[in-house]
Design an enzyme around this catalytic site. Structure first.
Site, PDB file in Angstrom:
ATOM      1  N   ARG A   1     -19.392  28.179   4.545  1.00 14.33           N
ATOM      2  CA  ARG A   1     -19.558  28.008   5.985  1.00 14.33           C
ATOM      3  C   ARG A   1     -18.255  27.657   6.701  1.00 14.33           C
ATOM      4  O   ARG A   1     -17.386  27.001   6.146  1.00 14.33           O
ATOM      5  CB  ARG A   1     -20.612  26.941   6.270  1.00 14.33           C
ATOM      6  CG  ARG A   1     -21.988  27.344   5.769  1.00 14.33           C
ATOM      7  CD  ARG A   1     -23.063  26.342   6.160  1.00 14.33           C
ATOM      8  NE  ARG A   1     -24.357  26.823   5.692  1.00 14.33           N
ATOM      9  CZ  ARG A   1     -24.805  26.666   4.451  1.00 14.33           C
ATOM     10  NH1 ARG A   1     -24.078  26.026   3.565  1.00 14.33           N
ATOM     11  NH2 ARG A   1     -25.975  27.148   4.101  1.00 14.33           N
TER      12      ARG A   1
ATOM     13  N   GLN B   1     -20.414  32.058   8.663  1.00 13.66           N
ATOM     14  CA  GLN B   1     -20.426  32.076   7.199  1.00 13.66           C
ATOM     15  C   GLN B   1     -19.833  33.349   6.619  1.00 13.66           C
ATOM     16  O   GLN B   1     -19.724  34.366   7.300  1.00 13.66           O
ATOM     17  CB  GLN B   1     -21.863  31.913   6.701  1.00 13.66           C
ATOM     18  CG  GLN B   1     -22.839  32.903   7.301  1.00 13.66           C
ATOM     19  CD  GLN B   1     -24.295  32.588   6.917  1.00 13.66           C
ATOM     20  OE1 GLN B   1     -24.893  33.291   6.127  1.00 13.66           O
ATOM     21  NE2 GLN B   1     -24.832  31.523   7.477  1.00 13.66           N
TER      22      GLN B   1
ATOM     23  N   GLU C   1     -25.921  41.375   2.432  1.00 10.50           N
ATOM     24  CA  GLU C   1     -27.205  41.331   3.131  1.00 10.50           C
ATOM     25  C   GLU C   1     -27.252  42.367   4.241  1.00 10.50           C
ATOM     26  O   GLU C   1     -26.219  42.778   4.770  1.00 10.50           O
ATOM     27  CB  GLU C   1     -27.488  39.924   3.679  1.00 10.50           C
ATOM     28  CG  GLU C   1     -26.445  39.414   4.634  1.00 10.50           C
ATOM     29  CD  GLU C   1     -26.513  37.895   4.856  1.00 10.50           C
ATOM     30  OE1 GLU C   1     -27.228  37.190   4.126  1.00 10.50           O
ATOM     31  OE2 GLU C   1     -25.829  37.423   5.759  1.00 10.50           O
TER      32      GLU C   1
ATOM     33  N   HIS D   1     -20.073  35.381   2.515  1.00 11.26           N
ATOM     34  CA  HIS D   1     -20.676  35.345   1.189  1.00 11.26           C
ATOM     35  C   HIS D   1     -19.660  35.865   0.178  1.00 11.26           C
ATOM     36  O   HIS D   1     -18.874  36.755   0.483  1.00 11.26           O
ATOM     37  CB  HIS D   1     -21.951  36.185   1.165  1.00 11.26           C
ATOM     38  CG  HIS D   1     -22.931  35.771   2.217  1.00 11.26           C
ATOM     39  ND1 HIS D   1     -23.501  34.523   2.251  1.00 11.26           N
ATOM     40  CD2 HIS D   1     -23.401  36.419   3.312  1.00 11.26           C
ATOM     41  CE1 HIS D   1     -24.293  34.428   3.303  1.00 11.26           C
ATOM     42  NE2 HIS D   1     -24.250  35.561   3.974  1.00 11.26           N
TER      43      HIS D   1
ATOM     44  N   HIS E   1     -19.754  36.203   9.630  1.00 11.22           N
ATOM     45  CA  HIS E   1     -20.839  36.553  10.548  1.00 11.22           C
ATOM     46  C   HIS E   1     -21.653  35.315  10.904  1.00 11.22           C
ATOM     47  O   HIS E   1     -21.570  34.289  10.208  1.00 11.22           O
ATOM     48  CB  HIS E   1     -21.752  37.615   9.927  1.00 11.22           C
ATOM     49  CG  HIS E   1     -22.353  37.190   8.619  1.00 11.22           C
ATOM     50  ND1 HIS E   1     -21.667  37.274   7.439  1.00 11.22           N
ATOM     51  CD2 HIS E   1     -23.556  36.649   8.302  1.00 11.22           C
ATOM     52  CE1 HIS E   1     -22.417  36.822   6.450  1.00 11.22           C
ATOM     53  NE2 HIS E   1     -23.573  36.427   6.950  1.00 11.22           N
TER      54      HIS E   1
END
Ligand SMILES: [Zn+2]
Length: 417
Positions: A292, A108, A145, A110, A273
């Site tokens: 994804r 994925q 994240e 972001h 990642h």
């Protein structure tokens, strides 16, 4: 007496209860044992969420009247968040999770914040329901994240260096056909080609490779540093039946990173990642925006994925944080939304501090008595609202983690390398 008393909740310190997410890839024992939940029916326990994301809001255990954290904060947000956090974000900007990765997660990336805002508006306009299978943007937020390993932890993180990719393509017989394209047009073209290849060609190309990796793993020729180890694991160490997932390519192209307990890694927008195995604490912006690239039955939007991916080699930056006083280690990252701290205390230790913004705490081992009043043990969480001083006394060796909003100077000092 006819006095009207304005009922502002008292924003002090409260026990907090998170929300378990039973995703398929979760483990069966780590979270149940941490949380003291019986799991006789063997459901997967993937994540424990502590925050206000609409897909899993935590509960404030306020005496006999438990109340959802977003409702509780919403009564007087400026007080619940502090005026500076309220002005900057308007809501709790972070989401804290405890994760147990048993089967690997999807590959994925972001999005950046501006892309998420535009994408959210576009999908609304197209009439794609917020919970639809083919919805990319579940909210308007970015989702940088960070993860802090609780156990030894393995993940895929960013593209390898170009020389490494070149030698993998040259040395893996199934990939040799891709080498000229990579040499001529580079990483973005190679990856786009792989992601846009028709499924039959993917399966034909990868089937012999996957079978060989399964065999090599059975023969003990692979370690967790080898892509083949994870390819075989993805297929449950058996010869695959049916189509091969194109995500297999990515396992060879991305860095395989290993973290020891106490080590952390930050994943900014655009860095591909995938978590492979282990337990961690994950802290992110309050968002669920994921694009994804395979190893998942979930929705894959290739053009949107490619548009958001950074096609650049990455050297994984594994950090150990900055030790502060009294067993506290602090982790800062180049975002204003969150920072993380871990706290290791000895039996009989005393720890004192004061919250500036909203702090969410989770006890991972041992227990604490807070201000001689509230007891929180292993697997239990609590929230400290702004301007409250606290004092922890431990019962036994104790480990906690804390999510908080950094004051401005702290994250701007972070040096990205
Ligand atoms: Zn992610």
């Amino acid at each position: 007496m006819n006095q009207v008393i304005e009922m502002t909740p008292s924003y002090t310190i409260y026990p907090l209860q998170g929300k378990v997410q039973h995703y398929e890839w979760g483990g069966f024992s780590y979270l149940p044992s941490l949380l003291g939940i019986n799991n006789e029916e063997k459901r997967p326990f993937a994540e424990y969420w502590l925050g206000v994301h609409p897909l899993g809001v935590a509960t404030v255990l306020n005496g006999n009247e438990p109340v959802l954290l977003d409702t509780f904060m919403g009564q007087y947000p400026e007080k619940a968040l502090s005026s500076s956090v309220y002005k900057q974000f308007g809501e709790l900007p972070y989401l804290l999770k405890i994760m147990d990765v048993n089967q690997m997660l999807s590959i994925q990336v972001h999005p950046e914040k501006a892309v998420a805002e535009a994408g959210y508006a576009r999908e609304d306009q197209l009439g794609i329901a917020r919970n639809a299978f083919n919805r990319n943007y579940k909210d308007k937020n970015h989702k940088p994240e960070v993860m802090l390993a609780i156990s030894e932890f393995w993940l895929l993180h960013g593209f390898k260096q170009e020389v490494q990719i070149e030698s993998i393509l040259a040395e893996t017989s199934e990939f040799q056909v891709l080498l000229p394209l990579f040499k001529r047009e580079g990483l973005a073209s190679l990856y786009s080609f792989i992601m846009e290849m028709d499924q039959l060609s993917v399966t034909n190309l990868l089937m012999p490779l996957v079978k060989r990796e399964v065999r090599r793993k059975k023969e003990g020729l692979l370690t967790k540093n080898d892509p083949g180890w994870w390819v075989a694991k993805y297929y449950h160490n058996e010869n695959p039946i049916g189509d091969i997932d194109r995500g297999v390519f990515s396992i060879y192209l991305f860095n395989i990173a290993q973290l020891q307990p106490g080590e952390a890694i930050f994943q900014k927008a655009g860095i591909p990642h995938a978590y492979l195995e282990g337990q961690n604490i994950e802290l992110m912006s309050n968002s669920d925006n994921v694009l994804r690239g395979g190893l998942t039955p979930k929705y894959i939007d290739v053009p949107e994925l490619l548009a958001n991916m950074r096609f650049e080699p990455v050297t994984p930056q594994i950090v150990k944080g900055t030790p502060l006083k009294d067993g506290e280690t602090i982790f800062h990252f180049p975002v204003p939304d969150f920072a993380l701290a871990s706290l290791h205390l000895k039996e009989g230790a005393l720890f004192e501090d004061k919250a500036i913004g909203p702090e969410i705490w989770m006890v991972l081992e041992g227990g604490v008595i807070i201000n001689n009043e509230i007891v929180r043990k292993k697997g239990e969480a609590f929230i400290v609202f702004p301007d409250n001083a606290y004092q922890f006394r431990t019962s036994g060796k104790t480990q906690l983690c804390k999510a908080f909003v950094p004051v401005n100077s702290a994250y701007s000092q972070y040096e990205e390398n």
